[in-house]
Design a protein around this motif. Sequence first.
Motif, mmCIF file in Angstrom:
data_model
loop_
_atom_site.group_PDB
_atom_site.id
_atom_site.type_symbol
_atom_site.label_atom_id
_atom_site.label_comp_id
_atom_site.label_asym_id
_atom_site.label_seq_id
_atom_site.Cartn_x
_atom_site.Cartn_y
_atom_site.Cartn_z
ATOM 1 N N TYR A 24 1.046 -1.202 0.007
ATOM 2 C CA TYR A 24 0.128 0.150 -0.226
ATOM 3 C C TYR A 24 0.917 1.051 -0.016
ATOM 4 C CZ TYR A 24 -3.951 -3.154 1.410
ATOM 5 O OH TYR A 24 -4.638 -4.326 1.375
ATOM 6 N N VAL A 25 1.864 1.309 0.806
ATOM 7 C CA VAL A 25 2.817 2.468 0.967
ATOM 8 C C VAL A 25 3.611 2.621 -0.599
ATOM 9 C CG1 VAL A 25 4.753 3.322 1.915
ATOM 10 C CG2 VAL A 25 3.115 2.028 3.290
ATOM 11 N N LEU A 26 4.058 1.637 -1.131
ATOM 12 C CA LEU A 26 4.708 1.560 -2.518
ATOM 13 C C LEU A 26 3.922 2.319 -3.483
ATOM 14 C CD1 LEU A 26 6.568 -1.812 -2.416
ATOM 15 C CD2 LEU A 26 7.631 0.600 -2.063
ATOM 16 N N ARG A 27 2.591 1.571 -3.572
ATOM 17 C CA ARG A 27 1.572 2.446 -4.554
ATOM 18 C C ARG A 27 1.007 3.696 -4.381
ATOM 19 N NH1 ARG A 27 0.310 -0.910 -8.634
ATOM 20 N NH2 ARG A 27 -1.697 -0.001 -9.072
ATOM 21 N N ASN A 28 0.412 3.865 -2.927
ATOM 22 C CA ASN A 28 -0.255 5.067 -2.668
ATOM 23 C C ASN A 28 0.856 6.032 -2.525
ATOM 24 O OD1 ASN A 28 -2.346 3.578 -3.181
ATOM 25 N ND2 ASN A 28 -2.523 2.839 -1.022
ATOM 26 N N ASP A 29 1.779 5.960 -1.534
ATOM 27 C CA ASP A 29 2.820 7.067 -1.320
ATOM 28 C C ASP A 29 3.803 7.393 -2.144
ATOM 29 O OD1 ASP A 29 1.057 6.797 1.108
ATOM 30 O OD2 ASP A 29 2.729 6.464 2.430
ATOM 31 N N PHE A 30 4.061 6.307 -2.738
ATOM 32 C CA PHE A 30 5.496 6.551 -3.643
ATOM 33 C C PHE A 30 5.114 6.378 -5.275
ATOM 34 C CE2 PHE A 30 7.357 5.271 0.525
ATOM 35 C CZ PHE A 30 8.337 6.363 0.498
ATOM 36 N N GLU A 31 3.787 6.090 -5.501
ATOM 37 C CA GLU A 31 3.170 6.172 -6.697
ATOM 38 C C GLU A 31 4.001 4.993 -7.673
ATOM 39 O OE1 GLU A 31 2.762 10.017 -8.081
ATOM 40 O OE2 GLU A 31 1.255 10.514 -6.422
ATOM 41 N N LEU A 32 4.367 3.924 -7.058
ATOM 42 C CA LEU A 32 4.943 2.727 -7.971
ATOM 43 C C LEU A 32 3.744 1.980 -8.386
ATOM 44 C CD1 LEU A 32 8.045 2.364 -5.708
ATOM 45 C CD2 LEU A 32 7.883 3.690 -7.633
ATOM 46 N N ASN A 33 3.926 1.791 -9.812
ATOM 47 C CA ASN A 33 2.939 0.804 -10.301
ATOM 48 C C ASN A 33 3.129 -0.668 -10.508
ATOM 49 O OD1 ASN A 33 0.983 3.025 -10.363
ATOM 50 N ND2 ASN A 33 1.963 3.630 -12.170
ATOM 51 N N SER A 34 4.459 -0.870 -10.250
ATOM 52 C CA SER A 34 4.847 -2.444 -10.526
ATOM 53 C C SER A 34 4.356 -3.497 -9.442
ATOM 54 C CB SER A 34 6.396 -2.267 -10.652
ATOM 55 O OG SER A 34 7.126 -2.189 -9.812
ATOM 56 N N PRO A 35 4.495 -2.971 -8.151
ATOM 57 C CA PRO A 35 3.864 -4.193 -7.306
ATOM 58 C C PRO A 35 2.440 -4.029 -7.359
ATOM 59 C CG PRO A 35 5.230 -2.590 -6.113
ATOM 60 C CD PRO A 35 5.226 -2.142 -7.548
ATOM 61 N N LYS A 36 1.760 -5.107 -7.853
ATOM 62 C CA LYS A 36 0.333 -5.225 -7.842
ATOM 63 C C LYS A 36 -0.351 -5.925 -6.893
ATOM 64 C CE LYS A 36 0.397 -3.857 -12.170
ATOM 65 N NZ LYS A 36 1.407 -3.032 -12.284
ATOM 66 N N PHE A 37 -1.576 -5.626 -6.332
ATOM 67 C CA PHE A 37 -2.120 -6.416 -5.658
ATOM 68 C C PHE A 37 -3.142 -7.551 -6.212
ATOM 69 C CE2 PHE A 37 -6.031 -7.592 -3.140
ATOM 70 C CZ PHE A 37 -5.396 -7.790 -1.725
ATOM 71 N N GLY A 38 -2.679 -8.735 -5.805
ATOM 72 C CA GLY A 38 -3.366 -9.910 -6.631
ATOM 73 C C GLY A 38 -4.212 -10.551 -5.597
ATOM 74 N N CYS A 39 -3.809 -11.307 -4.713
ATOM 75 C CA CYS A 39 -4.469 -12.249 -3.745
ATOM 76 C C CYS A 39 -4.384 -11.617 -2.412
ATOM 77 C CB CYS A 39 -3.793 -13.528 -3.551
ATOM 78 S SG CYS A 39 -2.081 -13.749 -3.077
#
Length: 154
Positions: A24-39
């Motif tokens: 959540y921090v990587l995607r939301n705070d740092f706006e990195l799109n590579s790690p995805k929420f899958g399961c």
Amino acid sequence: MRVPFRLNDAEVSADAEAGTPLLYVLRNDFELNSPKFGCGLAQCGSCRVIVDGEIAASCVVLLEDVAGKSVETLEGIGILDHLHPLQQAFLTEQAAQCGFCTAGMIMAAKALLDLNPNPTDNEIKQALERNLCRCGTYPRIMKAVRRAAKEMTE
């Protein structure tokens, strides 16, 4: 709580409540799109990153668990005009179809090749076994990892 860590070779810190997944921090705070929420259960591999040289599922690793550590995402290993050999191999071998698993596959392969630059097919399969490809491009993924390993050792 503020947590300092190293992200893609830059010193950073993030504020989040205790128990917040690193994803959540990587995607939301740092706006990195590579790690995805899958399961959300560390079973599909789409959120995988490298933490202090070890592959990790960022959906179950908590932000506080990476305090003082180094986190590496796909964005940190190469850019468009200078791709990492694994990124180039995935393109060359057309190993990505929908792309949802690709970042996790590449990060798992990178963690393997960082430790073992000349892996066997069984070692590659073992390194990637926690990554699911919904499109079934496993033969091309294997070919891409073998290509990258060869190019990185030449």
